[in-house]
Scaffold this active site. Structure first.
Site, short mmCIF file in Angstrom:
data_model
loop_
_atom_site.label_atom_id
_atom_site.label_comp_id
_atom_site.label_asym_id
_atom_site.label_seq_id
_atom_site.Cartn_x
_atom_site.Cartn_y
_atom_site.Cartn_z
N LYS A 104 32.28 43.85 29.85
CA LYS A 104 31.50 44.20 31.00
C LYS A 104 32.31 45.08 31.94
O LYS A 104 31.79 45.86 32.50
CB LYS A 104 31.25 42.72 31.68
CG LYS A 104 30.68 42.85 33.00
CD LYS A 104 30.84 41.66 33.88
CE LYS A 104 30.85 42.05 35.38
NZ LYS A 104 30.96 40.84 36.36
N ASN A 105 33.65 44.79 32.01
CA ASN A 105 34.59 45.46 32.75
C ASN A 105 34.77 46.89 32.50
O ASN A 105 34.89 47.88 33.38
CB ASN A 105 35.71 44.83 33.22
CG ASN A 105 35.64 43.37 33.68
OD1 ASN A 105 34.75 43.48 34.63
ND2 ASN A 105 36.62 42.56 33.77
N ARG A 111 29.44 44.45 42.53
CA ARG A 111 30.87 44.73 42.74
C ARG A 111 31.19 46.07 42.22
O ARG A 111 31.60 47.01 42.99
CB ARG A 111 31.79 43.60 42.28
CG ARG A 111 33.16 43.84 42.83
CD ARG A 111 33.48 43.81 44.16
NE ARG A 111 34.84 43.95 44.42
CZ ARG A 111 35.26 44.11 45.80
NH1 ARG A 111 34.44 43.50 46.85
NH2 ARG A 111 36.50 44.45 46.20
N ASP A 152 31.31 38.16 42.86
CA ASP A 152 31.72 36.47 42.84
C ASP A 152 32.51 36.10 44.00
O ASP A 152 33.14 36.87 44.96
CB ASP A 152 32.76 36.58 41.60
CG ASP A 152 32.39 36.70 40.47
OD1 ASP A 152 30.83 36.48 40.33
OD2 ASP A 152 32.89 37.00 39.50
N ASP A 193 40.82 36.74 34.59
CA ASP A 193 39.60 36.20 34.27
C ASP A 193 39.54 35.06 33.36
O ASP A 193 38.44 34.30 32.99
CB ASP A 193 38.73 37.20 33.82
CG ASP A 193 38.21 38.22 34.93
OD1 ASP A 193 38.10 38.00 36.05
OD2 ASP A 193 37.88 39.32 34.27
N MET A 226 46.13 36.12 41.90
CA MET A 226 45.70 37.34 42.20
C MET A 226 44.25 37.21 43.20
O MET A 226 43.76 37.95 43.83
CB MET A 226 45.11 38.27 40.92
CG MET A 226 46.31 38.81 40.27
SD MET A 226 45.99 39.58 38.64
CE MET A 226 45.07 40.87 39.28
#
EC number: 2.5.1.7
Length: 435
Positions: A22-23, A97, A121, A320, A342
């Site tokens: 996804k990223n 995002r 998120d 994540d 983070m």
């Protein structure tokens, strides 16, 4: 609001193949705007966030053709820049995002890029300063409409420069790289992010004609070129999903094979799960997880002190996966301190696990101590609401290991990051239905 109903306590068995990352997809899809030539992208995950971005590109005028499952061609030869000022763009861009990474390519090729303040998120603040400070250093003028929360950057011609990023932001680095590849002169980015997905973006841009060196390090040098051409690119498998399936196998004491994981791009992920006592076996490019019938034991540090697992920029552990690791720790032998550095709101889902019987002390918004059950008592089924993508999947894993039937609401959050997750889990024996 969608719902999963999960009957827990069943062992799973078989093979599962991770989706495309996804990223990586959010970066790569934005990069198609940098060229008017055809670009083919393979292994695109069929998930909500990625599909939203593809829809945004189509509204911008990108010609998109689906070749097969997960495979598309993109041609950005007739972009409608007026769409960027439309109310539809301001609404659609706000819900994703990853839309922030449209700005760099648009600024580089067309001299202007706009974006509404993106959502995403509820995991804490994620600043956009790194993105826009980078554009400003390249010569862009910045403006911000506070009433509409609408950002813009404009430049006649970007000029290469040296910059030291104040944070190794993955999306910030990606955005600045995409702006710099068409800038005049040489750009040097120090403290650049170096995640595999960022490396993939740089390699793709080089195949398109960019001149980027230092790929994989935190010092990137970009010699600007006048134009970029077409290429073909294939996404890596999603490392977060791979980590999720490792955790799922351990928690349900199941034997699973995770196929085609691209081992060389997993970094510390296998090592961290091994520190929890989980057997992670390499078989060619697959991961094999045997049944952990006798459980798994958390290692201590060499001086005997309690293990701490914390996130960090690559090559550290991705944030994540911390929620997955926290859930898996609830049934380990031993104790572990989870330190989420983070994001300040990502551990707030632990109250749901405590309701299920987990022994967790939430020390503060960033730290949680987990005391493992060693499977001597199972988690109890309950009703939950998914707060974000990763916490949602963590709760799903907890539910699959729990005794009884659990309900998870707001599963649209999970669908944003995981492709057909219920169908794929049923294929390996999970008792899960979408209501």
């Amino acid at each position: 609001m969608g719902t999963f109903r999960i009957e827990g306590g069943h062992q799973l068995h078989g093979e599962i193949t991770p989706q495309g990352a996804k990223n990586e997809a959010l970066q790569i899809l934005c990069a198609v705007l940098l060229s008017e030539e055809k670009i083919t992208i393979n292994n695109i995950p069929d998930i909500l966030d990625v599909n939203k971005l593809i829809s945004l590109l189509e509204d911008l005028g990108v010609k998109i053709q689906k070749k097969g499952r997960g495979s598309y061609t993109f041609k950005s030869d007739d972009i409608n820049l007026e769409y960027l000022q439309s109310s539809k763009f301001k609404e659609d861009g706000r819900g994703l995002r990853g839309s922030i990474m449209l700005v760099g390519p648009l600024l580089a090729r067309f001299g202007k890029g706009y974006i509404p303040k993106p959502g995403g998120d509820k995991i804490g603040r994620r600043r956009l300063d790194t993105h826009f400070e980078g554009f400003i250093k390249l010569g862009a003028k910045f403006r911000y409409n506070r009433e509409e929360h609408f950002y813009g950057v404009e430049a006649n011609k970007l000029k290469g420069t040296y910059m030291l990023l104040d944070e190794a932001s993955v999306t910030g680095t990606a955005n600045i790289v995409m702006a710099a590849v068409l800038a005049e002169g040489t750009t040097t980015i120090y403290n650049a992010a170096c995640e595999p997905y960022l490396q993939q973006l740089c390699k793709m841009l080089n195949r398109m004609g960019a001149k980027i060196t230092g790929i994989g390090s935190n010092l990137l040098t970009i010699e600007g070129v006048e134009r970029l051409g077409g290429t073909e690119h294939t996404m890596l498998p999603d490392m977060i999903e791979i980590g999720s399936w490792i955790g799922l196998a351990a928690m349900t004491r199941s034997e699973l094979t995770i196929k085609n994981v691209s081992w060389d791009d997993l970094g510390l992920i296998p090592t961290v799960f091994r520190k929890l006592g989980i057997t992670v076996e390499r078989r060619d490019d697959d991961i094999f997880i045997p049944k952990h019938e006798k459980g798994y034991q958390i290692q201590n540090f060499i001086d005997g002190s309690i293990l701490t697992i914390a996130d960090a920029p690559w090559p550290g552990l991705t944030p994540d996966l911390l929620s997955i690791i926290l859930v898996v720790s609830t049934q380990a032998r031993g104790e572990v301190l989870i330190h989420q550095k983070m994001f300040e709101s990502r551990l707030f889902f632990v109250d749901k696990l405590i309701d299920m019987g987990a022994k967790i002390i939430l020390c503060d918004p960033h730290r949680a101590t987990v005391i493992g059950h060693d499977f001597k008592s199972t988690l109890k089924a309950t009703t939950m609401v998914s707060p974000d993508i990763r916490a949602g999947v963590s709760l799903l894993i907890a539910a699959l290991s729990a005794k009884g039937t659990s309900t998870i609401h707001n599963i649209e959050q999970i669908d944003r990051g995981y492709e057909n997750i219920d169908e794929r889990l049923r294929a390996i024996g999970a008792k899960i239905v979408r209501v």
